[in-house]
Design an enzyme around this catalytic site. Structure first.
Site, PDB file in Angstrom:
ATOM      1  N   SER A 186       0.849  -1.197   0.000  1.00  0.00           N
ATOM      2  CA  SER A 186       0.000   0.000   0.000  1.00  0.00           C
ATOM      3  C   SER A 186       0.878   1.237   0.000  1.00  0.00           C
ATOM      4  O   SER A 186       2.032   1.203   0.443  1.00  0.00           O
ATOM      5  CB  SER A 186      -0.857   0.021   1.272  1.00  0.00           C
ATOM      6  N   TYR A 199      -1.995  -1.211  10.623  1.00  0.00           N
ATOM      7  CA  TYR A 199      -2.104  -1.544   9.193  1.00  0.00           C
ATOM      8  C   TYR A 199      -0.884  -1.059   8.402  1.00  0.00           C
ATOM      9  O   TYR A 199      -0.275  -1.823   7.634  1.00  0.00           O
ATOM     10  CB  TYR A 199      -3.380  -0.907   8.633  1.00  0.00           C
TER      11      TYR A 199
HETATM   12  P1  NAD Z   1     -11.484  -6.030  -0.007  1.00  0.00           P
HETATM   13  O1  NAD Z   1     -12.122  -5.946   1.313  1.00  0.00           O
HETATM   14  O2  NAD Z   1     -12.370  -6.108  -1.177  1.00  0.00           O
HETATM   15  O3  NAD Z   1     -10.488  -7.274  -0.048  1.00  0.00           O
HETATM   16  C1  NAD Z   1      -9.767  -7.711   1.071  1.00  0.00           C
HETATM   17  C2  NAD Z   1     -10.020  -9.189   1.223  1.00  0.00           C
HETATM   18  O4  NAD Z   1      -9.145  -9.721   2.222  1.00  0.00           O
HETATM   19  C3  NAD Z   1     -11.421  -9.554   1.677  1.00  0.00           C
HETATM   20  O5  NAD Z   1     -12.293  -9.699   0.584  1.00  0.00           O
HETATM   21  C4  NAD Z   1     -11.213 -10.854   2.413  1.00  0.00           C
HETATM   22  O6  NAD Z   1     -11.571 -11.943   1.580  1.00  0.00           O
HETATM   23  C5  NAD Z   1      -9.715 -10.919   2.648  1.00  0.00           C
HETATM   24  N1  NAD Z   1      -9.439 -11.165   4.068  1.00  0.00           N
HETATM   25  C6  NAD Z   1      -9.421 -10.286   5.081  1.00  0.00           C
HETATM   26  N2  NAD Z   1      -9.150 -10.927   6.233  1.00  0.00           N
HETATM   27  C7  NAD Z   1      -8.985 -12.235   5.929  1.00  0.00           C
HETATM   28  C8  NAD Z   1      -8.690 -13.405   6.676  1.00  0.00           C
HETATM   29  N3  NAD Z   1      -8.479 -13.354   7.999  1.00  0.00           N
HETATM   30  N4  NAD Z   1      -8.621 -14.589   6.016  1.00  0.00           N
HETATM   31  C9  NAD Z   1      -8.822 -14.664   4.691  1.00  0.00           C
HETATM   32  N5  NAD Z   1      -9.106 -13.589   3.925  1.00  0.00           N
HETATM   33  C10 NAD Z   1      -9.177 -12.392   4.551  1.00  0.00           C
HETATM   34  O7  NAD Z   1     -10.517  -4.772  -0.101  1.00  0.00           O
HETATM   35  P2  NAD Z   1      -9.299  -4.418  -1.100  1.00  0.00           P
HETATM   36  O8  NAD Z   1      -9.089  -2.969  -0.919  1.00  0.00           O
HETATM   37  O9  NAD Z   1      -9.503  -4.959  -2.456  1.00  0.00           O
HETATM   38  O10 NAD Z   1      -8.072  -5.152  -0.394  1.00  0.00           O
HETATM   39  C11 NAD Z   1      -7.143  -5.953  -1.097  1.00  0.00           C
HETATM   40  C12 NAD Z   1      -5.744  -5.585  -0.675  1.00  0.00           C
HETATM   41  O11 NAD Z   1      -5.455  -4.268  -1.136  1.00  0.00           O
HETATM   42  C13 NAD Z   1      -5.508  -5.562   0.825  1.00  0.00           C
HETATM   43  O12 NAD Z   1      -4.255  -6.155   1.110  1.00  0.00           O
HETATM   44  C14 NAD Z   1      -5.451  -4.087   1.140  1.00  0.00           C
HETATM   45  O13 NAD Z   1      -4.663  -3.821   2.280  1.00  0.00           O
HETATM   46  C15 NAD Z   1      -4.818  -3.568  -0.112  1.00  0.00           C
HETATM   47  N6  NAD Z   1      -4.952  -2.130  -0.322  1.00  0.00           N
HETATM   48  C16 NAD Z   1      -6.168  -1.567  -0.502  1.00  0.00           C
HETATM   49  C17 NAD Z   1      -6.263  -0.204  -0.683  1.00  0.00           C
HETATM   50  C18 NAD Z   1      -7.588   0.477  -0.881  1.00  0.00           C
HETATM   51  O14 NAD Z   1      -7.642   1.705  -0.866  1.00  0.00           O
HETATM   52  N7  NAD Z   1      -8.687  -0.231  -1.064  1.00  0.00           N
HETATM   53  C19 NAD Z   1      -5.111   0.591  -0.704  1.00  0.00           C
HETATM   54  C20 NAD Z   1      -3.881  -0.012  -0.530  1.00  0.00           C
HETATM   55  C21 NAD Z   1      -3.811  -1.384  -0.338  1.00  0.00           C
END
Ligand code: NAD
Ligand code: MG
Length: 294
Positions: A186, A199
């Site tokens: 991130s 985080y």
């Molecule tokens: P999202 O909620 O759609 O996806 C995250 C997924 O993580 C969930 O769908 C869930 O299936 C999984 N998860 C969480 N805890 C879990 C557990 N204990 N066991 C198994 N699965 C688990 O959100 P997203 O934003 O698409 O997140 C995907 C990645 O992107 C993450 O690593 C997040 O930190 C990263 N990210 C997101 C952003 C943003 O702004 N959305 C920015 C930077 C990084």
């Protein structure tokens, strides 16, 4: 007529309604529903016959990667939490609609035994494993460090980074030369927010882990890279990832003045997994709407 799209307006650029679900949230209940490329991603056989496991593949960025990978010719296994079955079933349909095999392996990555078993279950169902996308993550904003519980700190670290050690250890039994690992870090790794002390620290760890792993696995012909998203409209943000008052303006301060959509990351995950990235390892690919990842 030009078919160029203006990045300022190519995707939803308005403010968001305040909305709150308990974690883990279902993306199908969000307004607007995040765009994971369901109606837009076009493949061109960049990953024909590849076998992929994506954690967090039910929604958001992982879902966008799953749909794109299937349309590029890969069979795809996704992991997610059992509560997210409804989102996962939609992804299964999209993968199958692309003519590829979809494998669903629900379970909690915080449980070591499950995290290890997941890799074998996916590889057995797929008949191998070429690409591992470690993308699952949790994010809960807490304004005061005094209110950060040990349970939250431990859960965030176990989900976001410690589970990566377990899954990679098991995946080494399958990943061939030419295989690829892609993690999701991130912009928080570089620019930590005041309210994301747990985080952001896991994301710093993921960046370092990915670079170090790239060095360890290079002699085996396995590439490792990490993707650093900026503010992307996903379920993560509306179940505690952001303070509620930050939801309407989410993403508006970026150079491109809007939040990104998961669909806008898919091509990067495809590139890093493909042979076209044969000289790319140990790198951070930022998709941030303008924030600079050093
Ligand atoms: P999202 O909620 O759609 O996806 C995250 C997924 O993580 C969930 O769908 C869930 O299936 C999984 N998860 C969480 N805890 C879990 C557990 N204990 N066991 C198994 N699965 C688990 O959100 P997203 O934003 O698409 O997140 C995907 C990645 O992107 C993450 O690593 C997040 O930190 C990263 N990210 C997101 C952003 C943003 O702004 N959305 C920015 C930077 C990084
Ligand atoms: Mg989800």
């Amino acid at each position: 007529m030009s078919d160029l799209n203006n990045p300022l307006t190519k995707f939803y650029s308005g403010k968001f309604e305040k909305q709150r679900q308990e974690a883990p949230a279902l993306q199908r209940k969000m307004t607007p529903v995040p765009d994971c490329g369901e109606e837009s991603y076009t493949g061109s056989d960049k990953l024909s016959g590849r076998k992929v496991l994506i954690t967090g593949g039910d929604s958001g960025i992982g879902r966008a990667a799953a749909i794109a990978y299937a349309r590029e010719g890969a069979d795809v296994a996704i992991n997610y939490l059992p509560f997210e079955e409804e989102d996962a079933l939609e992804v299964k349909q999209w993968i199958e609609k692309a003519g590829r095999k979809a494998v669903l392996v629900p379970g909690d990555l915080k449980e070591e035994a499950f995290a290890r078993k997941l890799v074998h279950a996916a590889a057995e169902e797929l008949g191998g494993l070429d690409i591992l996308v470690l993308n699952a993550g949790m994010q809960q904003a807490v304004k005061d460090i005094k209110d950060l519980t040990t349970k939250q700190i431990t859960d965030t670290f176990t989900t976001n980074i410690i589970s990566m050690y377990w899954t990679v250890q098991e995946a080494m039994a399958y990943l061939p030369a030419g295989g690829s690992i892609i993690t999701t870090t991130s912009i928080q790794s570089e620019e930590p927010s005041a309210h994301l002390l747990d985080y952001a620290a896991t994301k710093g760890a993921i960046t370092a882990f990915s670079k170090g792993l790239a060095a360890q696995l290079a002699p085996k012909g396995i590439r490792v890279n990490t993707v650093a998203p900026g503010p992307i409209w996903t379920a993560l943000q509306i179940c505690g990832g952001q303070p509620q008052e930050a939801i309407p303006e989410f993403g508006q301060k970026e150079l491109l003045e809007r939040a990104g959509q998961p669909a806008e990351l898919a091509a990067v995950y495809v590139f890093l997994a493909s042979d076209q990235a044969s000289y790319v390892t140990g790198q951070v690919y930022a998709v941030t709407g303008g924030s600079f990842f050093a």
